[in-house]
Design a protein around this motif. Sequence first.
Motif, PDB file in Angstrom:
ATOM      1  N   ARG A 153       0.824  -1.213   0.000  1.00  0.00           N
ATOM      2  CA  ARG A 153       0.000   0.000   0.000  1.00  0.00           C
ATOM      3  C   ARG A 153       0.855   1.260   0.000  1.00  0.00           C
ATOM      4  NH1 ARG A 153      -4.309  -0.331   4.673  1.00  0.00           N
ATOM      5  NH2 ARG A 153      -5.183   1.428   3.528  1.00  0.00           N
ATOM      6  N   TYR A 157       0.995   6.455   1.995  1.00  0.00           N
ATOM      7  CA  TYR A 157       0.256   5.216   1.798  1.00  0.00           C
ATOM      8  C   TYR A 157      -1.142   5.499   1.244  1.00  0.00           C
ATOM      9  CZ  TYR A 157       3.751   3.068   4.904  1.00  0.00           C
ATOM     10  OH  TYR A 157       4.916   2.634   5.481  1.00  0.00           O
ATOM     11  N   SER A 158      -1.654   4.539   0.486  1.00  0.00           N
ATOM     12  CA  SER A 158      -3.053   4.605   0.059  1.00  0.00           C
ATOM     13  C   SER A 158      -3.938   4.152   1.210  1.00  0.00           C
ATOM     14  CB  SER A 158      -3.280   3.723  -1.165  1.00  0.00           C
ATOM     15  OG  SER A 158      -3.010   2.372  -0.846  1.00  0.00           O
ATOM     16  N   THR A 159      -5.232   4.445   1.107  1.00  0.00           N
ATOM     17  CA  THR A 159      -6.205   3.983   2.092  1.00  0.00           C
ATOM     18  C   THR A 159      -7.390   3.369   1.350  1.00  0.00           C
ATOM     19  OG1 THR A 159      -7.523   6.030   2.190  1.00  0.00           O
ATOM     20  CG2 THR A 159      -5.553   5.912   3.595  1.00  0.00           C
ATOM     21  N   GLU A 160      -8.392   2.938   2.081  1.00  0.00           N
ATOM     22  CA  GLU A 160      -9.576   2.345   1.443  1.00  0.00           C
ATOM     23  C   GLU A 160     -10.327   3.369   0.611  1.00  0.00           C
ATOM     24  OE1 GLU A 160     -11.874   0.629   4.550  1.00  0.00           O
ATOM     25  OE2 GLU A 160     -10.438  -0.965   4.981  1.00  0.00           O
TER      26      GLU A 160
END
Length: 242
Positions: A5, A16-19
Amino acid sequence: MSADRKLYEGKAKILYSTEDSEILLTHFKDDATAFNAQKRGSIVGKGEINCAVSAHLFRMLEAKGIPTHFIDTPAPNQMRVCRVQILPLEVVVRNIAAGSLCKQTGLALGTIINPPLVEFYYKNDDLGDPLLTRDRLLLMQLATPQQVDQLEIAAREINEILKEFFSQCGITLVDFKLEFGIDQHQNLILADEISPDTCRLWDNAEADPDARVMDKDRFRRDLGSVETAYQQVLQRVLAQKV
């Protein structure tokens, strides 16, 4: 947090990416670099301090009408932010001559700059983040003419707000770096961080040119007591209500 991520890792932060595709998570590191990463080290607690200082200043600027990418801080060294497309520019505002400005112009350290100087630097490590003229910036298509105007106006407005805020902290805002990005609605908003890593800060109670330094210059110039200086900035910043 799984490694797959991770979107990007820089000298001071990991992204970082998230949902939610429009929300990113920034992890602030304790790593310290200077002189385009030629000097490397670590400042104990720097990640948490820079995250807390940045969050407080972003909240304060938002309250003053400055749009930023800040959302919240889910952990002491983590910040949730709106996804933006960062412009490859560093916008530097100078209120007092110091650092590279003195070396490149011969101006004496401490010379008051009125009106404040707004400069643009190309975010490119391979080229050494060079200073750009407006014409070069436009030639390279790093921003549109309208965006350049917006950047300068925003930088000057932010400078006035930050100068007053830091003055209330007993600190002189000598100069600082800003970064901006384009959000999903095509708005130009303030991004990155505002911290002792990105600002040159002098303690108003100290006359000695070394003792007054409260920012990353303590690391750059091997002045010592880096962690203590960062902690002092944090305490004074958080003592001011947003």
